[in-house]
Design an enzyme around this catalytic site. Structure first.
Site, PDB file in Angstrom:
ATOM      1  N   ASP A 114      -2.065  -4.811   4.058  1.00  0.00           N
ATOM      2  CA  ASP A 114      -2.391  -5.165   2.677  1.00  0.00           C
ATOM      3  C   ASP A 114      -3.245  -4.050   2.073  1.00  0.00           C
ATOM      4  OD1 ASP A 114      -3.463  -6.369   0.345  1.00  0.00           O
ATOM      5  OD2 ASP A 114      -3.163  -8.358   1.232  1.00  0.00           O
TER       6      ASP A 114
ATOM      7  N   ASP B 144      11.910   1.872  -5.430  1.00  0.00           N
ATOM      8  CA  ASP B 144      11.633   3.210  -4.887  1.00  0.00           C
ATOM      9  C   ASP B 144      11.515   3.139  -3.374  1.00  0.00           C
ATOM     10  OD1 ASP B 144      11.429   3.814  -7.515  1.00  0.00           O
ATOM     11  OD2 ASP B 144       9.406   4.638  -7.444  1.00  0.00           O
TER      12      ASP B 144
ATOM     13  N   GLU C 298       2.270   7.100 -16.969  1.00  0.00           N
ATOM     14  CA  GLU C 298       1.381   6.227 -17.742  1.00  0.00           C
ATOM     15  C   GLU C 298      -0.037   6.802 -17.818  1.00  0.00           C
ATOM     16  OE1 GLU C 298       1.629   2.954 -19.459  1.00  0.00           O
ATOM     17  OE2 GLU C 298       3.542   3.974 -19.617  1.00  0.00           O
TER      18      GLU C 298
ATOM     19  N   THR D  99       9.367  -2.922  -0.471  1.00  0.00           N
ATOM     20  CA  THR D  99      10.260  -3.934  -1.044  1.00  0.00           C
ATOM     21  C   THR D  99      10.671  -3.607  -2.481  1.00  0.00           C
ATOM     22  OG1 THR D  99       8.367  -5.241  -1.765  1.00  0.00           O
ATOM     23  CG2 THR D  99       9.295  -5.819   0.375  1.00  0.00           C
ATOM     24  N   GLY D 100      10.030  -2.618  -3.096  1.00  0.00           N
ATOM     25  CA  GLY D 100      10.389  -2.227  -4.471  1.00  0.00           C
ATOM     26  C   GLY D 100      11.591  -1.282  -4.465  1.00  0.00           C
TER      27      GLY D 100
ATOM     28  N   TYR E 220      -3.343  -0.516 -15.867  1.00  0.00           N
ATOM     29  CA  TYR E 220      -2.470   0.128 -14.882  1.00  0.00           C
ATOM     30  C   TYR E 220      -2.660   1.654 -14.929  1.00  0.00           C
ATOM     31  CZ  TYR E 220       1.828   2.050 -12.902  1.00  0.00           C
ATOM     32  OH  TYR E 220       2.719   2.800 -12.166  1.00  0.00           O
TER      33      TYR E 220
ATOM     34  N   LYS F 235      -4.121   4.160 -12.080  1.00  0.00           N
ATOM     35  CA  LYS F 235      -3.330   5.282 -11.549  1.00  0.00           C
ATOM     36  C   LYS F 235      -4.108   6.599 -11.658  1.00  0.00           C
ATOM     37  CE  LYS F 235       0.640   3.741  -9.929  1.00  0.00           C
ATOM     38  NZ  LYS F 235       1.043   3.958  -8.540  1.00  0.00           N
TER      39      LYS F 235
ATOM     40  N   SER G 148       2.702  -2.803 -10.375  1.00  0.00           N
ATOM     41  CA  SER G 148       3.336  -1.710 -11.120  1.00  0.00           C
ATOM     42  C   SER G 148       3.784  -2.093 -12.525  1.00  0.00           C
ATOM     43  CB  SER G 148       4.530  -1.172 -10.333  1.00  0.00           C
ATOM     44  OG  SER G 148       5.504  -2.181 -10.222  1.00  0.00           O
TER      45      SER G 148
ATOM     46  N   SER H 241       1.764   8.323 -11.940  1.00  0.00           N
ATOM     47  CA  SER H 241       2.653   7.847 -13.008  1.00  0.00           C
ATOM     48  C   SER H 241       2.402   8.556 -14.333  1.00  0.00           C
ATOM     49  CB  SER H 241       2.403   6.347 -13.193  1.00  0.00           C
ATOM     50  OG  SER H 241       2.938   5.901 -14.413  1.00  0.00           O
TER      51      SER H 241
ATOM     52  N   LEU I  28       3.676   3.874  -2.152  1.00  0.00           N
ATOM     53  CA  LEU I  28       4.392   3.405  -3.352  1.00  0.00           C
ATOM     54  C   LEU I  28       3.924   2.011  -3.760  1.00  0.00           C
ATOM     55  CD1 LEU I  28       8.035   4.451  -2.332  1.00  0.00           C
ATOM     56  CD2 LEU I  28       6.172   5.879  -3.143  1.00  0.00           C
TER      57      LEU I  28
HETATM   58  O1  F7E Z   1       8.228  -0.759 -20.661  1.00  0.00           O
HETATM   59  C1  F7E Z   1       8.607  -1.627 -24.202  1.00  0.00           C
HETATM   60  C2  F7E Z   1       7.215  -1.557 -23.628  1.00  0.00           C
HETATM   61  O2  F7E Z   1       7.661  -2.237 -18.745  1.00  0.00           O
HETATM   62  C3  F7E Z   1       8.795   0.347 -21.315  1.00  0.00           C
HETATM   63  C4  F7E Z   1       6.638   1.234 -14.754  1.00  0.00           C
HETATM   64  O3  F7E Z   1       7.532   1.553 -13.723  1.00  0.00           O
HETATM   65  O4  F7E Z   1       7.166   3.244 -15.929  1.00  0.00           O
HETATM   66  C5  F7E Z   1       7.114   1.833 -16.071  1.00  0.00           C
HETATM   67  O5  F7E Z   1       6.183   1.472 -17.082  1.00  0.00           O
HETATM   68  C6  F7E Z   1       8.582   0.242 -22.814  1.00  0.00           C
HETATM   69  C7  F7E Z   1       7.149  -0.083 -23.239  1.00  0.00           C
HETATM   70  O6  F7E Z   1       7.942   0.261 -18.382  1.00  0.00           O
HETATM   71  C8  F7E Z   1       9.807  -5.016 -23.787  1.00  0.00           C
HETATM   72  O7  F7E Z   1       6.244  -1.958 -24.585  1.00  0.00           O
HETATM   73  C9  F7E Z   1       9.707  -3.552 -25.378  1.00  0.00           C
HETATM   74  O8  F7E Z   1       6.826   0.692 -24.368  1.00  0.00           O
HETATM   75  O9  F7E Z   1       9.912  -1.119 -18.804  1.00  0.00           O
HETATM   76  P1  F7E Z   1       8.475  -1.055 -19.099  1.00  0.00           P
HETATM   77  P2  F7E Z   1       6.625   1.154 -18.578  1.00  0.00           P
HETATM   78  O10 F7E Z   1       5.533   0.390 -19.218  1.00  0.00           O
HETATM   79  O11 F7E Z   1       7.057   2.410 -19.266  1.00  0.00           O
HETATM   80  C10 F7E Z   1       5.945   3.897 -15.578  1.00  0.00           C
HETATM   81  C11 F7E Z   1       6.228   5.367 -15.377  1.00  0.00           C
HETATM   82  C12 F7E Z   1       5.230   3.258 -14.444  1.00  0.00           C
HETATM   83  O12 F7E Z   1       4.548   3.904 -13.671  1.00  0.00           O
HETATM   84  C13 F7E Z   1       5.249   1.762 -14.396  1.00  0.00           C
HETATM   85  O13 F7E Z   1       4.906   1.277 -13.112  1.00  0.00           O
HETATM   86  O14 F7E Z   1       9.378  -0.845 -23.281  1.00  0.00           O
HETATM   87  N1  F7E Z   1       9.170  -2.965 -24.277  1.00  0.00           N
HETATM   88  N2  F7E Z   1      10.103  -4.791 -25.113  1.00  0.00           N
HETATM   89  C14 F7E Z   1       9.223  -3.852 -23.269  1.00  0.00           C
HETATM   90  N3  F7E Z   1       8.832  -3.749 -21.989  1.00  0.00           N
HETATM   91  C15 F7E Z   1       9.033  -4.829 -21.182  1.00  0.00           C
HETATM   92  N4  F7E Z   1       8.687  -4.735 -19.886  1.00  0.00           N
HETATM   93  N5  F7E Z   1       9.602  -5.995 -21.662  1.00  0.00           N
HETATM   94  C16 F7E Z   1       9.998  -6.142 -22.958  1.00  0.00           C
HETATM   95  O15 F7E Z   1      10.498  -7.194 -23.339  1.00  0.00           O
END
Ligand code: F7E
Length: 332
Positions: free
Chosen positions: A56, A13, A129, A10-11, A151, A155, A82, A127, A78
């Site tokens: 599940d 990807d 991450e 459902t995501g 997270y 991973k 996340s 990931s 997947l």
């Molecule tokens: O944050 C900053 C936040 O939540 C990106 C997932 O798909 O990619 C994703 O993880 C950046 C971070 O993605 C907001 O602090 C600022 O530095 O969009 P994000 P993520 O954490 O990079 C990896 C590869 C995965 O595997 C994960 O599943 O943006 N940021 N302001 C914010 N982030 C969010 N969400 N919201 C804000 O308001």
């Protein structure tokens, strides 16, 4: 007909991968959780030929049942909690589903196995991450992990378990270390979609500003629609292996904002962005940039969508979507 099972169908990807595999002539099964999962409708609408099966990641009996029922040739794991931000609030759930869920899938594969001539092939969605506080730049398959969130920790467990089952039981198990991959299908909680959605609404006069957290972090942003091909390519090789999938370029949230706002003719967006401590994380990943040379050399995979095009695609999609919703509401 080759049969594939996708968890997390459902995501974004999951849906891109389902479309891709259907296009290749696969029989595709999508695993969904819960009896009346409201997201199932999205899959039925976007990829009607996918058969949905109930299972599940938190329940190994259901996974064994799904393997027996679908008899897949290829399994793409997947499914996960996340959202990094949520993982700080629900670390145990994240460890259980994002981490132990991988172990349960691999156990189900070890037990059910597939035929001797045609053993089940497994793809794990790892990931960037996992690199967290990076030890080197750019990051490759050999870069040590230093996760910065529950997270990321989960991973790493999933990745190491995948490698272990490959080495211990000879399972054809691959781990794709995917850097951020975005699209108009991204959930609104993720920063890119949160921005493109807000920019569209600001253009149409539906809101004035958007509240965000840390604007300084940088990510390697690619287009999700072409990352799913890399997943498939990994399972078509003679030997299972791990691959970094990335663009090799990095841009900050500020740079994403620059491009997104300039698309609607706003060059100075300072008054449209409110900094809000609620969106800051207890520990941040400051900079990620991947080196996908191995994927290029061994899989023949390369990213095609530049960052500017990705931002444009997301903003335009949200403008169209919001304009349609506005029109529908005025007609009513
Ligand atoms: O944050 C900053 C936040 O939540 C990106 C997932 O798909 O990619 C994703 O993880 C950046 C971070 O993605 C907001 O602090 C600022 O530095 O969009 P994000 P993520 O954490 O990079 C990896 C590869 C995965 O595997 C994960 O599943 O943006 N940021 N302001 C914010 N982030 C969010 N969400 N919201 C804000 O308001």
């Amino acid at each position: 007909m080759t049969r594939a099972l996708i968890t997390g169908v459902t995501g974004p990807d999951g849906m891109y991968l389902a479309e891709f595999l259907v296009g290749k002539g696969y029989e595709v099964y999508g695993m969904i959780r819960g009896q009346n999962n409201p997201l199932a409708e999205n899959v039925r609408r976007s990829v009607p030929s996918v058969e949905l099966v109930e299972g599940d990641l938190g329940d190994i009996s259901s996974l064994i049942g799904v393997m027996e029922q679908t008899q897949p040739d290829e399994v793409y794991n997947l499914g996960a909690i996340s959202f990094v931000g949520l993982s700080f609030k629900q670390p145990e759930l994240t460890a259980n589903i994002t981490g132990l869920g991988v172990l349960r899938m691999l156990e189900a594969i070890r037990i059910v196995g597939g035929s001797d001539a045609n053993p089940i092939r497994f793809y794990q969605a790892s990931s960037s991450e996992m690199f967290g506080r990076v030890r080197e730049t750019p990051q490759t398959e050999m870069t040590p992990f230093h996760p910065r969130s529950p997270y990321g920790v989960a991973k790493v467990f999933g990745h190491n378990t995948t490698v272990n089952y490959r080495e211990a039981y000879g399972i054809f198990a691959c781990s794709g270390i995917l850097f951020n991959h975005e699209s108009p299908r991204r959930g609104l909680e993720f920063v890119t979609r949160k921005i493109s959605h807000a920019v569209a609404r600001i253009k149409l006069g539906l809101q004035d500003s958007v509240a965000l957290g840390n604007l300084e972090s940088s990510r390697d942003w690619g287009f999700a629609g072409e990352y799913v091909e890399a997943m498939w390519l990994m399972l078509q090789q003679d030997e299972p292996d791990d691959y970094v999938i990335a663009t090799g370029e990095t841009y900050s949230i500020r740079e994403f904002l620059d491009l997104a706002f300039s698309h609607i003719g706003v060059e100075d967006w300072a008054s449209c962005v409110v900094q809000d401590a609620r969106y800051m994380r207890p520990a941040e990943v400051d900079l990620l940039v991947g080196d996908a040379t191995k994927a290029k050399e061994k899989l023949g995979w390369e990213p095609r969508t530049p960052f500017s095009e990705l931002v444009r695609m997301m903003v335009e999609s949200d403008i169209e979507d919001q304009a349609n919703k506005l029109e529908e509401s005025t007609i009513r």
